[in-house]
Design a protein around this motif. Structure first.
Motif, PDB file in Angstrom:
ATOM      1  N   LEU A 294       0.973  -1.200   0.168  1.00  0.00           N
ATOM      2  CA  LEU A 294       0.143   0.117   0.076  1.00  0.00           C
ATOM      3  C   LEU A 294       0.908   1.257  -0.045  1.00  0.00           C
ATOM      4  O   LEU A 294       2.017   1.298   0.737  1.00  0.00           O
ATOM      5  CB  LEU A 294      -0.920   0.089   1.246  1.00  0.00           C
TER       6      LEU A 294
ATOM      7  N   ALA B  19       0.064   6.637   3.817  1.00  0.00           N
ATOM      8  CA  ALA B  19      -1.364   7.234   4.074  1.00  0.00           C
ATOM      9  C   ALA B  19      -1.606   8.386   3.551  1.00  0.00           C
ATOM     10  O   ALA B  19      -2.662   8.933   3.105  1.00  0.00           O
ATOM     11  CB  ALA B  19      -1.491   7.307   5.306  1.00  0.00           C
TER      12      ALA B  19
ATOM     13  N   ASP C 167      -0.366   9.684   0.446  1.00  0.00           N
ATOM     14  CA  ASP C 167      -0.422   9.380  -0.784  1.00  0.00           C
ATOM     15  C   ASP C 167      -1.903   9.612  -1.496  1.00  0.00           C
ATOM     16  O   ASP C 167      -2.887   9.053  -0.789  1.00  0.00           O
ATOM     17  CB  ASP C 167       0.207   7.904  -1.173  1.00  0.00           C
TER      18      ASP C 167
ATOM     19  N   PHE D 178      -3.826   6.490  -1.945  1.00  0.00           N
ATOM     20  CA  PHE D 178      -4.018   5.567  -0.610  1.00  0.00           C
ATOM     21  C   PHE D 178      -5.426   5.073  -0.491  1.00  0.00           C
ATOM     22  O   PHE D 178      -5.645   3.850  -0.578  1.00  0.00           O
ATOM     23  CB  PHE D 178      -3.580   6.575   0.583  1.00  0.00           C
TER      24      PHE D 178
ATOM     25  N   LYS E 118      -6.152   1.162  -0.855  1.00  0.00           N
ATOM     26  CA  LYS E 118      -6.699   0.452   0.694  1.00  0.00           C
ATOM     27  C   LYS E 118      -8.105  -0.302   0.202  1.00  0.00           C
ATOM     28  O   LYS E 118      -8.236  -1.461   0.740  1.00  0.00           O
ATOM     29  CB  LYS E 118      -7.044   1.405   1.645  1.00  0.00           C
TER      30      LYS E 118
END
Length: 189
Positions: A140, A143, A145, A148, A152
């Motif tokens: 992943l 966070a 990005d 994200f 996710k």
């Protein structure tokens, strides 16, 4: 503060919980309908002999609960023992006694002996499954990005689909619950 036995006494059965589910109900019942407890007379016989109770702390939006609860239910049915559950978010005082790395990870299963004492806990994920999921998580983005949230979501969809369709994962859960609870029950003489 209530004891785990008091929470158990006030809880609903795992059957009632599964019937009331909103999120993941069909997925959880799919696992339940297809999972069969392995021919493991020693563990089931020990559960029958010791007749513990199991208190689950769960929520129906949780993918790990979707996987683990039907397997635990099958174990309980084979051993003729009671499993009851409480909702994590309505019982923060209870879950906060069983934090995993500081978090309220679920499901957590508490094995309660005839004296009402917790003799073991299991959850939220079998170690082999934890290793696999954490390996996938490494892919992943950070966070912060911009991709994200989309990544996710895809990650959760992939893991959920695999949980439903991979009997090997079901056995990993069963075997780890068996290992943990078997050891605790054998100490109770």
């Amino acid at each position: 503060m209530k004891t785990e036995q008091q929470y158990f006494d006030e809880a609903i059965s795992i059957q009632q919980y599964m019937e009331k589910m909103d999120a993941h109900k069909d997925n959880s019942f799919s696992i339940y309908e297809h999972f069969q407890v392995p021919q493991d007379d020693e563990f089931i016989a020990l559960l029958k002999e010791k007749s513990p109770k199991i208190l689950g702390i769960t929520e129906d939006w949780c993918g790990d609960a979707m996987l683990n609860n039907p397997i635990l239910r099958r174990i309980a049915e084979a051993a003729e023992i009671d499993v009851k559950v409480v909702y994590r978010d309505q019982n923060l005082e209870l879950i906060d006694q069983y934090l995993i790395n500081g978090g309220r990870s679920i499901p957590i299963y508490l094995l309660i002996n005839e004296d009402g004492k917790v003799i073991s806990k299991w959850g939220p994920r079998a170690p082999k499954l934890q290793e696999y999921v954490m390996g996938l998580r490494e892919n992943l983005p950070a966070a912060d990005d911009s991709n994200f949230n989309d990544e996710k979501k895809l990650f959760i969809e992939k893991v959920t689909a695999e949980y439903i369709a991979t009997p090997e994962y079901w056995l990993w859960v069963y075997e780890d619950i068996r290992k943990e609870f078997n050891a605790a029950l054998q100490k109770q003489s």
